[in-house]
Design a protein around this motif. Structure first.
Motif, mmCIF file in Angstrom:
data_model
loop_
_atom_site.group_PDB
_atom_site.id
_atom_site.type_symbol
_atom_site.label_atom_id
_atom_site.label_comp_id
_atom_site.label_asym_id
_atom_site.label_seq_id
_atom_site.Cartn_x
_atom_site.Cartn_y
_atom_site.Cartn_z
ATOM 1 N N GLU A 46 7.452 -6.871 6.288
ATOM 2 C CA GLU A 46 7.152 -6.245 5.057
ATOM 3 C C GLU A 46 6.311 -6.924 4.060
ATOM 4 O OE1 GLU A 46 6.650 -2.572 2.490
ATOM 5 O OE2 GLU A 46 8.616 -2.733 3.253
ATOM 6 N N ASN A 47 6.983 -7.618 3.703
ATOM 7 C CA ASN A 47 6.697 -8.600 2.246
ATOM 8 C C ASN A 47 6.239 -9.912 3.234
ATOM 9 O OD1 ASN A 47 7.601 -7.921 0.284
ATOM 10 N ND2 ASN A 47 9.129 -7.659 0.851
ATOM 11 N N LYS B 60 3.757 -2.861 11.397
ATOM 12 C CA LYS B 60 2.276 -2.024 11.824
ATOM 13 C C LYS B 60 2.387 -0.560 10.789
ATOM 14 C CE LYS B 60 0.466 0.478 15.783
ATOM 15 N NZ LYS B 60 0.316 0.894 17.565
ATOM 16 N N LYS B 61 2.993 -0.659 10.472
ATOM 17 C CA LYS B 61 3.414 0.605 9.361
ATOM 18 C C LYS B 61 2.621 0.334 8.059
ATOM 19 C CE LYS B 61 6.284 3.810 6.936
ATOM 20 N NZ LYS B 61 7.337 4.315 5.981
ATOM 21 N N THR B 62 2.893 -1.028 7.636
ATOM 22 C CA THR B 62 2.199 -1.751 6.627
ATOM 23 C C THR B 62 1.041 -2.030 6.696
ATOM 24 O OG1 THR B 62 4.408 -3.454 6.129
ATOM 25 C CG2 THR B 62 2.888 -4.183 4.715
ATOM 26 N N LEU B 63 0.471 -2.954 7.946
ATOM 27 C CA LEU B 63 -0.929 -2.699 8.161
ATOM 28 C C LEU B 63 -1.416 -1.886 8.072
ATOM 29 C CD1 LEU B 63 -1.008 -5.188 11.328
ATOM 30 C CD2 LEU B 63 -1.684 -5.836 9.063
ATOM 31 N N GLU B 64 -0.912 -0.445 8.317
ATOM 32 C CA GLU B 64 -1.683 0.804 8.214
ATOM 33 C C GLU B 64 -2.368 1.539 6.818
ATOM 34 O OE1 GLU B 64 1.274 3.084 10.534
ATOM 35 O OE2 GLU B 64 -0.037 3.393 12.488
ATOM 36 N N ASN B 65 -1.243 0.365 5.979
ATOM 37 C CA ASN B 65 -1.100 1.059 4.721
ATOM 38 C C ASN B 65 -1.884 0.198 3.950
ATOM 39 O OD1 ASN B 65 0.724 2.845 5.082
ATOM 40 N ND2 ASN B 65 2.700 1.613 4.426
#
Length: 301
Positions: A252-253, A291-296
């Motif tokens: 994530e980071n 993928k979730k981080t990119l979406e956020n």
């Protein structure tokens, strides 16, 4: 002695955190340059990751898959998207096990155009003719992996020709080579002085659409071009063997640091960062938190 932090692959040191090494390709290529840029960026946050030169995508996947016994410090690699499929096919054929879940995608790092070159004046009916003599470099190199994918996608029968690149033009003129297939970001310096050649735009089909993206090679890129030409492009992708969810904070980071620093990357390391679409996520397997981080991030922009 270096100690791993709980749930993290970061190794705590006096100078920051260690992320081991990132496998790239030859020191003269773009993959190594991307690795250097990422390394320099992370140093600004006291995170150390060292780019290592390798034989390219196939070797990188072998390293992440643990086939290089002496290398237990590489957790990331930059590879071609189609190389993942090719490597998975060979691993499944040998061991009957898929590797997609072991080495998922983390982040798209742009594309490289597929240059399909022949002599000016050559005309091919790809519906009628299927056998071609092809030069693409080393057998397990990225360009040959793409050539094998193209061969399958169109039902071609390629005869692969060994040669040094410097002698390929002469071999085309002598009829020993019909097509040169090279995956490289345009404009490529190695093609700047060529004359008497042209690029081929293959017709699209669902196999190519699933694997590659669309791109344009502009007439300004090469002296031998008289007009822009469509070309498929191979996505470059950062992959990892840290597939366990306990490493989510690392992934994530890492994604945040690279994506949110895109303006800095453009300014300090090169205009090519401007053209990278970090939000391309069409991969067989991607780290869910990435993928979730990119979406956020995309939602917040």
């Amino acid at each position: 002695m270096k100690k791993f932090l709980i749930l993290l692959v970061f190794i705590s040191t006096m100078s920051g955190y260690e992320l081991g090494t990132i496998a790239t390709a030859s020191k003269t290529g773009m993959y190594y340059k991307l690795g250097i840029d990422i390394s320099d960026l992370l140093k600004k946050y006291d995170i150390n990751i060292k780019p290592i030169s390798t034989g390219g995508s196939y070797e990188n996947l072998d390293i992440l898959n643990g086939h290089y016994i002496k290398n237990n410090n590489t957790f990331f690699a930059i590879v071609q998207k189609d190389a993942i499929n090719y490597y998975n096919f060979l691993q499944y054929k040998t061991y009957e096990k898929s590797i997609y879940h072991k080495m998922p995608a983390v982040l798209s790092l742009g594309v490289e155009q597929i240059h399909i070159m022949t002599l000016e004046g050559n005309e091919y009916d790809f519906d009628q003719r299927k056998t071609f003599k092809v030069y693409c470099g080393t057998p397990d190199g990225g360009s040959c992996i793409t050539a094998k994918y193209i061969e399958k996608a169109y039902g071609f029968d390629f005869v692969y020709v060994n040669s040094k690149f410097e002698k390929v033009y002469d071999k085309m003129k002598s009829g020993m080579v019909d097509l040169v297939i090279n995956v490289i970001e345009t404009p490529a310096a190695k093609f700047q002085d060529l004359q008497g050649v042209k690029l081929i735009d293959l017709p699209t089909n669902f196999v190519m659409e699933d694997m590659y993206t669309h791109s344009i090679i502009k007439k300004e890129d090469y002296k031998f071009l008289s007009e822009d030409i469509h070309a498929f492009a191979v996505p470059k992708v950062l992959v990892t063997n840290l597939s366990d969810s306990k490493y989510n904070p690392v992934i994530e980071n890492l994604v945040k640091l690279i994506v949110l620093n895109k303006p800095l990357l453009e300014k300090e390391y090169g205009e090519y960062w401007k053209n990278i679409d970090f939000f391309y996520t069409k991969f067989k397997k991607m780290v869910p938190i990435a993928k979730k981080t990119l979406e956020n991030i995309q939602k917040s922009q």
